[in-house]
Each structure stands twice: as C-alpha cells, then as structure tokens.
Design an enzyme around this catalytic site. Structure first.
Site, mmCIF file in Angstrom:
data_model
loop_
_atom_site.group_PDB
_atom_site.id
_atom_site.type_symbol
_atom_site.label_atom_id
_atom_site.label_comp_id
_atom_site.label_asym_id
_atom_site.label_seq_id
_atom_site.Cartn_x
_atom_site.Cartn_y
_atom_site.Cartn_z
ATOM 1 N N LYS A 81 -49.263 4.126 -26.567
ATOM 2 C CA LYS A 81 -50.147 3.555 -27.565
ATOM 3 C C LYS A 81 -50.881 2.378 -27.164
ATOM 4 C CE LYS A 81 -47.143 0.243 -29.813
ATOM 5 N NZ LYS A 81 -47.702 -0.906 -29.231
ATOM 6 N N ARG A 103 -35.248 2.463 -26.477
ATOM 7 C CA ARG A 103 -35.299 1.791 -25.519
ATOM 8 C C ARG A 103 -34.983 2.233 -24.209
ATOM 9 N NH1 ARG A 103 -39.114 0.170 -27.382
ATOM 10 N NH2 ARG A 103 -38.891 1.882 -28.889
ATOM 11 N N ASP A 154 -53.407 -2.650 -33.302
ATOM 12 C CA ASP A 154 -52.003 -2.447 -33.107
ATOM 13 C C ASP A 154 -50.875 -2.531 -34.139
ATOM 14 O OD1 ASP A 154 -50.342 -1.255 -31.189
ATOM 15 O OD2 ASP A 154 -50.147 -3.042 -29.924
#
Length: 605
Positions: free
Chosen positions: A34, A553, A217
């Site tokens: 992103k 993660r 964002d």
C-alpha cells in the site's frame, strides 16, 4: 515517470496508481504494497502535470510520512510540500488562518505532559480534588470529546454520571487556560481546523480549490474529526484516494473508527474500489491461517490474500505446562536456529506478559529490544513497589526513601505506621506487598477505567506473581537485583551494521512491522481474546483483527503458543486455548512435540 516504471507494480497496483478521475478507495491487505501505491500514485500525479504543492498526502506518523517523502523524491525528485500527519497539516492551516477564530499564529502546541499539568491547574482552580478524580482520566474524557468534535460548551449536554459532570466543568476551565496561554493541544489542532472550515466557508473554498488531490493512508485508523476534515477538503473536487484495510483496524480504544472506511462509499456514491490482495510478505499457509481467523468477522469486508510464495511451513502450535516453559520453548527455538536474533519477534497481548520473557532472555544472555514500553523492572509503578519493600528491609536505603517521598506525603506517613505493625508479624513476600498496597492506599493512584492506569495496575498484579514465587522477602529482592544487573544492552552485537537483537512487543505495537519468525504467546481464552473483550461482538471482532495483524507480521514461520496453566496476577489460571487457534483448520497447523488442544481433542498437551 514512464509506463515502464509501472512495470514494478502488479495489475491492481497499476490500476490504483493510474486512476485519476474522482474518488478512489484502495482496500489494501497486509503486505500488499500500500505504501508503494501511495508513493507511486503521488509521483504519477506529478508526472501528469499536477503541481506538487496542490497534492495533500496525509498519514498517521511522522516516520511513515518521512518514508513516503523519501520514496517520492527518489521517483520524481520533488516532494509535495504538504505531506505529513493530520496534525502537522492542521497546525499549518491554523498558523495561517487561525486568526479568523481568534487563534494567534504563534500559538504553542501542548504535549501530553503540558496538557496534564494544565488539567491539574484547572482542577485546582475549581476546587476539584486530584486524589478523588484522576487528572489523566479527565484528560482522556476531554480528548474523546474533542475527537468527536464536542466543544467545552457543548460537552455538558452529553454527560452521563457524576464523573463526566466533573469532567465537563474541568473541560471548560482547561480550555480557558489554553486560550490564556495561547496554546492548543493535539486534539485542538483537528477540532479547531474543522471549526475554522465550518464557520468560514470562504477559507474552506480556498483550500478545496487549492488541493487537486487528497491522498490518505491507513484510513481505517481515522477518528470522527479526521473523517469530517476529509469530507470538508474533498467535497468540491472529489479527487480523494484513501487506502486502508478494515481487517487491520485495531485502535478502537483510541477513538479510531474503521466504519469511516465503509462510510466513504456512502459519501461518494460513484467511488471506485480497488482491492490489493497480492501479498509480498508471508507464505500462503500463514496467509490462509490468518484468513481463517479473520473471516469470522461480519461487520467489515474481508480480503482473501494470495502470494506467489506457495511453499512454506504450517503454523506451529505449542502447548507448554506454564509460562516459564513457554518462554524456554521460544529460547530453545531461537538458540537452535542459525538465524540472527533480529529475525525473531515475540508478540503478546498485554505488556505484563513481557516479564517472564525478559527474565528468560536475560538469564540466557540474549539481547532484546522492548518496543513501545519500558522493561518490566524499570516501570514506574514497579519501582515504587520495590522502593517500599527495600526500605522495609533496609531503613537506610535513602534512594528508596526519596522515591516514596516524591509520592504523596500521606503515603510515607502510612508506610511508617505499617512498618511499626510489620515488626510484630511474620509474612510472606506476597502478603507483605499486599499489606503495603492496602495500608498506603498506593493503588488509589490509578483509575482502572483509564487504559494507561489499567496497564499499570496489571503490572503490579504481575509483580504479585513474582512475589508468590519468592516467599522470603530478601530472596525476592536479591532475585530482582540480579535481573536488573543482567540487563544487557540490546545492541550488544551488530550484523551488517544493524543491531542484532530479538524484538519483544505488544501486538498493537507490531502493526507496520514484519519478521521472518514470529512467536505469538499467551494464546488462551481470557488472555487473547482478552477477558474485557468478551462482553460484546464488537470487542471480540477487534480482538480478532488484532490476532490477524499479529499473524500477518510473520514472513516465513509463525508459532502460536499457549499453556496448560499460567501464573497470572498472582494466581494460577487454567484457561482453554484461544478460539483463534481453534479457528485454524488442522491441515494448516503442526503440533510441536505432539501438542494437542486440551478441551478440544482427546490427548492433552
């Protein structure tokens, strides 16, 4: 930027970057690039003739903003002058336009310490007791009100209960002081900018005309004030691009509302929606396991992430007898690996869980970095409790005496009375600690309804766990002294110029990070999901999102560990394994050392 540079992007990323007309919602899953999309899109706009100064790029942290600026400059050698956090943008607007609201262009910005001192002054001014009503709790209520765009004058209309009635009075005086000092707090920056645009349509139109594009964002982390500000700035041209993922919305306790991501569709009926579902971080097995956890949420869209890294190991499940064995298992896996320490991260739901892990790694000489918090025995409330105990054993300990004196005078007086009674008793360490906390009223300093205070109370309860393991007070203090002496620097070695240290942190703090190997510990009902989240569906869904963030993660290996029993807050608990583990199909997991779910399968771990 030529089209050939876009070849570095996948088709969905390219589509998001090249879409220029009208509002755009980019649903970006974990590890989907992103940040790359935002930076390339900004660079693309500049190459297409949009002046950099007419692009507003907003994010949530200075670190993220700086990273994006560096990437944009590398692509097109210029950077939008207004790229940064919501708060930095609002501060800039208010310095220029704030005089319309009577705000001096030289206003000060008060940080949390300044705010707390001002709240205390306000309480003193209106004769509200700081011992009966905790200043930090009142400040939290004021902050929540401002994030909902509720002014000091309006707040009294919404109060419920005596504490909020007091908070409303303090809020009024607090704001009066801020005005006198020509200061704004962080929440004021948002509130006053929204108010500026509401009361001055000409100023709003000026900024609506100025910004050709607004890019934001992590939109799932916006609060109501940020949401309204977004609508104000883009209502005229509609050239808005927001990037976010509702499945990674984990900051509801800070006032963030993931529904802002969904409401964009209502506010901009013709909005283009592009999903980024290609993951560049994790193996497919890790992604599939995480999906099985998150797909049970029903209040927001769920992305099904895919990766070209189809191979990979299953998610490892380990059941330990207790939290010490859990920590030793992690230590064994790290020590038997050829990886550098920096490849590993241990994630936990609450800060109190770091204590056993820290002690294990300290004893083994493993360097570690504790992210987002102090090491257990360095935390203020722990040092306060230890000061009481040390002074009990050694009345000549002037350092501990000075520490207690810095607390309220009454604490020392009550402690002196306790010492006289203590001489007549023979108590265990745990009993002594409990008696001190009771007799001095130390715990009254903390408000369990305040998130920070609740964490401090939980740390003290964890200290009780340590005390229960060392009935003799001198042995207990000697153990603590040895642990703090072993407190090796986390940066004791380097690899390729980087610190070679294991990372310990809460799952909340882990958002935005990635590691080759991740251990998620304490995967038990009541701990994760946390006991306080079991009250309603909304809280459980946030816990599920938090688990999803933790799992994603991991790049190569993911371990989920739990215990048969756990010494938690001074007592042993035997909770079943977390529902989040049970959600994962057996074809995606591997039991370590023949572990099995107790209460789920026939064989115990």
């Amino acid at each position: 930027m030529d089209d050939d540079i876009l070849s570095y992007l996948n088709p969905s990323q390219q589509e998001a970057v090249k879409y220029l007309t009208g509002p755009l919602l980019v649903l970006a899953g974990p590890g989907s690039g992103k940040t790359r999309v935002l930076t390339y899109k900004t660079a693309w706009l500049i190459k297409k003739g949009i002046p950099p100064e007419n692009i507003l790029l907003l994010t949530f942290t200075n670190k993220a903003a700086e990273e994006m600026r560096k990437r944009i400059k590398k692509l097109v050698d210029v950077v939008p002058s207004l790229s940064g956090t919501f708060h930095s943008f609002c501060a800039r607007v208010l310095r220029i336009e704030g005089k319309a609201l009577g705000i001096s262009p030289n206003f000060l910005i008060y940080d949390e310490t300044d705010q707390l001192e001002t709240v205390k002054m306000a309480m003193k001014e209106i004769d509200v007791s700081t011992s009966k009503f905790k200043p930090s709790s009142i400040l939290t209520l004021i902050s929540q009100a401002k994030n909902e765009l509720i002014s000091a004058l309006e707040y009294s209309q919404y109060v419920q209960g005596p504490f909020q009635v007091i908070a409303a009075r303090v809020y009024l005086t607090y704001q009066r002081f801020l005005k006198e000092y020509q200061a704004l707090d962080f929440d004021d920056l948002l509130l006053e900018t929204v108010r500026l645009f509401q009361k001055n349509p000409d100023i709003l139109v000026k900024y609506q005309n100025y910004f050709d594009y607004v890019l934001i964002d992590e939109y799932q982390d916006t609060n109501y004030a940020q949401y309204v500000l977004t609508r104000q700035l883009t209502a005229k041209k509609g050239n808005l691009c927001v990037v976010g993922d509702a499945s990674q919305a984990i900051y509801g306790f800070r006032g963030a509302n993931f529904r802002n991501l969904l409401n964009i569709k209502r506010d901009f009926p013709g909005i283009k929606v592009i999903s980024l579902e290609q993951n560049y971080r994790s193996t497919q097995m890790i992604l599939d396991a995480a999906y099985e956890v998150i797909r049970r949420n029903t209040t927001h869209p769920i992305l099904k992430m895919e990766t070209e890294n189809k191979e990979g190991k299953p998610v490892f499940i380990y059941c330990a007898d207790d939290q010490e064995k859990e920590a030793l298992f992690i230590l064994e896996r790290i020590m038997s690996s050829n990886r550098p320490y920096s490849d590993f991260a241990v994630l936990y739901r609450t800060n109190t869980q770091s204590r056993v892990l820290e002690e294990t790694f300290l004893h083994a000489g493993i360097p570690y970095v504790l992210v987002g918090g102090l090491r257990f025995y360095e935390r203020r409330e722990i040092k306060d409790c230890l000061a009481y105990l040390r002074l009990l054993v050694n009345p000549s300990d002037n350092v501990s005496l000075r520490r207690i004196k810095k607390l309220r005078k009454s604490h020392l007086e009550k402690f002196e009375k306790f010492k006289k009674k203590f001489k007549k008793k023979s108590l265990s360490t745990l009993e002594i600690l409990d008696e001190i906390l009771k007799e001095t009223g130390y715990l009254e300093r903390f408000d369990p309804k305040n998130e920070e205070d609740l964490g401090r109370l939980e740390n003290i309860k964890e200290l009780r766990s340590v005390a229960s393991e060392f009935p003799n007070l001198e042995d207990f203090l000697a153990n603590v002294a040895l642990l703090t002496a072993e407190n090796l620097p986390a940066n004791s070695s380097r690899i390729d110029g980087k610190f070679n240290a294991l990372t310990l942190m809460t799952i909340h703090a882990a958002k935005g990070t990635e590691f080759p190997v991740v251990f998620m510990v304490g995967m038990e009902e009541g701990l994760f999901p946390h006991l306080k989240s079991l009250i309603n569906k909304e809280s459980i869904e946030e816990e599920r999102r938090l688990c999803y963030v933790g799992m994603t993660r991991a790049k190569e290996e993911l371990y989920l560990t739990y215990t048969r029993r756990r010494l938690y807050f001074g007592q042993y608990l035997a909770n079943p394994p977390s529902r989040f583990i049970i959600d994962i199909p057996q074809n995606l997991i591997k039991f370590v050392n023949n572990s099995k779910f107790f209460g789920k399968f026939e064989n115990d771990c």
